[in-house]
Design an enzyme around this catalytic site. Structure first.
Site, short mmCIF file in Angstrom:
data_model
loop_
_atom_site.label_atom_id
_atom_site.label_comp_id
_atom_site.label_asym_id
_atom_site.label_seq_id
_atom_site.Cartn_x
_atom_site.Cartn_y
_atom_site.Cartn_z
N HIS A 62 9.33 -3.68 3.76
CA HIS A 62 9.12 -3.74 1.87
C HIS A 62 10.42 -4.23 1.10
CE1 HIS A 62 5.65 -0.94 3.43
NE2 HIS A 62 4.96 -2.09 3.08
N GLY A 81 4.97 -10.49 3.81
CA GLY A 81 5.62 -10.30 5.24
C GLY A 81 5.01 -11.18 6.41
N GLN A 130 -2.97 -12.48 7.14
CA GLN A 130 -2.95 -12.12 5.72
C GLN A 130 -2.51 -13.29 4.95
OE1 GLN A 130 -3.09 -8.08 3.78
NE2 GLN A 130 -0.93 -8.73 3.64
N GLN A 155 -10.45 -2.66 1.78
CA GLN A 155 -10.16 -3.37 2.77
C GLN A 155 -10.29 -2.52 4.18
OE1 GLN A 155 -6.27 -4.25 1.07
NE2 GLN A 155 -5.50 -3.82 2.94
N MET A 202 0.93 -1.26 0.13
CA MET A 202 0.07 0.07 0.00
C MET A 202 0.72 1.17 0.21
SD MET A 202 -3.20 -1.08 2.13
CE MET A 202 -2.73 -0.58 3.78
N1 ATP Z 1 8.21 -4.83 9.22
C1 ATP Z 1 8.01 -5.60 7.95
N2 ATP Z 1 8.76 -6.69 7.58
C2 ATP Z 1 8.51 -7.65 6.43
N3 ATP Z 1 7.31 -7.37 5.84
C3 ATP Z 1 6.70 -6.24 6.03
C4 ATP Z 1 6.97 -5.48 6.99
N4 ATP Z 1 5.96 -4.52 7.32
C5 ATP Z 1 5.13 -4.71 6.19
N5 ATP Z 1 5.47 -5.96 5.47
C6 ATP Z 1 4.62 -6.38 4.34
O1 ATP Z 1 4.69 -5.68 3.22
C7 ATP Z 1 3.41 -6.09 2.52
C8 ATP Z 1 2.68 -4.75 2.24
O2 ATP Z 1 2.36 -4.23 3.67
P1 ATP Z 1 1.63 -2.64 3.75
O3 ATP Z 1 2.01 -2.10 2.41
O4 ATP Z 1 0.31 -2.66 4.35
O5 ATP Z 1 2.98 -2.02 4.85
P2 ATP Z 1 2.95 -2.15 6.37
O6 ATP Z 1 3.96 -1.47 6.84
O7 ATP Z 1 2.44 -3.33 6.88
O8 ATP Z 1 1.56 -0.99 6.53
P3 ATP Z 1 0.68 -1.07 7.76
O9 ATP Z 1 1.15 0.19 8.46
O10 ATP Z 1 -0.43 -0.58 6.61
O11 ATP Z 1 0.46 -2.05 8.55
C9 ATP Z 1 2.82 -7.05 3.30
O12 ATP Z 1 3.01 -8.29 3.10
C10 ATP Z 1 3.31 -6.81 4.62
O13 ATP Z 1 3.32 -7.92 5.54
C1 PAF Z 2 -1.59 -7.08 0.70
C2 PAF Z 2 -2.21 -5.76 0.23
C3 PAF Z 2 -1.23 -4.81 -0.51
C4 PAF Z 2 -3.52 -5.73 -0.32
O1 PAF Z 2 -4.10 -4.54 -0.26
C5 PAF Z 2 -2.52 -4.95 1.81
O2 PAF Z 2 -3.07 -5.79 2.83
C6 PAF Z 2 -1.01 -5.06 2.49
O3 PAF Z 2 -0.33 -4.03 2.07
O4 PAF Z 2 -0.78 -5.94 3.23
N1 BAL Z 3 -0.83 -4.52 5.99
C1 BAL Z 3 -2.46 -4.83 6.22
C2 BAL Z 3 -2.92 -3.68 5.19
C3 BAL Z 3 -4.09 -3.02 6.07
O1 BAL Z 3 -3.73 -2.54 7.43
O2 BAL Z 3 -5.01 -2.72 5.58
#
Ligand code: ATP
Ligand code: PAF
Ligand code: BAL
EC number: 6.3.2.1
Length: 288
Positions: free
Chosen positions: A37, A147, A153, A61, A30
């Site tokens: 990431h 992640g 998820q 979502q 996102m």
């Molecule tokens: N600290 C992390 N280590 C490994 N993977 C991660 C981490 N943070 C996020 N991800 C993974 O990156 C992908 C995209 O996640 P997203 O863009 O929602 O980032 P996020 O940092 O988890 O954001 P949020 O603050 O919404 O939780 C998902 O598969 C998530 O599990």
């Molecule tokens: C997998 C995803 C990009 C789907 O919108 C979101 O749930 C996230 O960032 O983990």
């Molecule tokens: N990483 C999960 C996306 C969400 O919080 O909607």
């Protein structure tokens, strides 16, 4: 490094790569990318010839408009991170491009979505599974990277892909943390310095729970109550849920007799942060 916003255009690019015999790794996000990431993109780059990163804040979502509206974004920072991590392309469609007629078709994975984030964010995983099904059909990648911070998820998506015979591999990657132990998250950007300090209690408590289990504690309810009190004891932290579940079914258990997962979501101020730890087995430091 290119940013593509249209489905037809990204498909054209992927076809060129596939026609040249290249494999495609996909990292759905996102945006507001961080080193967590980055580690997914780096792994995808090691295991595939080309890496596509999607940046799309999926309204379907979100059950909370404020959370959606305040979701951080920085596409130029994202471009730098994707380039530096070995990615080839950002696919960042508009909401109109993904949902041009609204949406009548929904993808839902039953049972695995009824606890944890599924219980406290109604409709969340329906939104995640629906958009990911669209992305998987649009991009048709060989491997997709998620992640383990978002443990539920990862499990839901693995099951969806198996149930629907979607021909790609789902790969779970280790949670990347700040030196302090705080799991990296785009939502950390909304924390003040004071809130960031308070947020450390989340990982500290999960590790303390793991220690209690190692020392022989098996009673889930006792651990749960203790953990919630410990987290909320810092002041300004409100536990959305703290549960111990079976690692595959994600159903609540009452005693820890084998491998289990402790997972929590905590509001620190207005930011809802999630984290988890594997109990009664190896920890989450290995990729799978
Ligand atoms: N600290 C992390 N280590 C490994 N993977 C991660 C981490 N943070 C996020 N991800 C993974 O990156 C992908 C995209 O996640 P997203 O863009 O929602 O980032 P996020 O940092 O988890 O954001 P949020 O603050 O919404 O939780 C998902 O598969 C998530 O599990
Ligand atoms: C997998 C995803 C990009 C789907 O919108 C979101 O749930 C996230 O960032 O983990
Ligand atoms: N990483 C999960 C996306 C969400 O919080 O909607």
């Amino acid at each position: 490094m290119e940013i593509i916003r249209e489905i037809g255009e990204v498909q054209k690019k992927i076809k060129e790569w596939k026609d040249a015999g290249e494999s495609i790794g996909f990292v759905p996000t996102m945006g507001y990318l961080h080193r967590g990431h980055g580690s997914l993109i780096e792994r995808a780059a090691r295991e595939n010839d080309r890496v596509v990163v999607s940046v799309f804040v999926n309204p379907m979502q979100f059950d909370n408009c404020n959370d959606l509206d305040s979701y951080p974004s920085d596409l130029s920072g994202d471009m730098d991170l994707v380039t530096g991590s070995g990615g080839d392309l950002i696919f960042s469609p508009t909401v109109q491009e993904i949902y041009p007629r609204g949406f009548n078709s929904l993808v839902e994975v039953e049972n695995l979505d009824n606890e944890l984030c599924g219980a406290t964010r109604p409709g969340h995983f329906r939104g995640v599974c629906t958009v990911l099904t669209k992305f998987f059909l649009i991009l048709a990648p060989h491997r997709v990277y998620f992640g383990k911070k978002d443990y539920q998820q990862l499990m839901v998506v693995k099951r969806m892909v198996a149930d629907l015979n979607i021909p790609l591999e789902i790969i779970g990657c280790t949670t990347v943390r700040e030196e302090s132990g705080l799991a990296m998250s785009s939502r950390n950007a909304r924390l003040s310095e004071d809130e960031k300090r308070k947020a450390l209690i989340i990982n500290q408590t999960l590790k303390a729970v793991k220690d209690r289990v190692i020392q022989g504690e098996v009673e889930v309810e006792k651990i749960r109550r203790w953990a919630i009190e410990r987290i909320e004891g810092v002041g300004g932290a409100v536990v959305d849920y703290f549960e111990i579940v079976h690692p595959d079914t994600l159903q609540k258990i009452t005693k820890i007799e084998d491998k289990a997962v402790a997972a929590t979501a905590v509001f620190i101020g207005k930011s809802r942060l999630i984290d988890n730890i594997i109990l009664g087995g190896k920890d989450e430091t290995t990729d799978a």
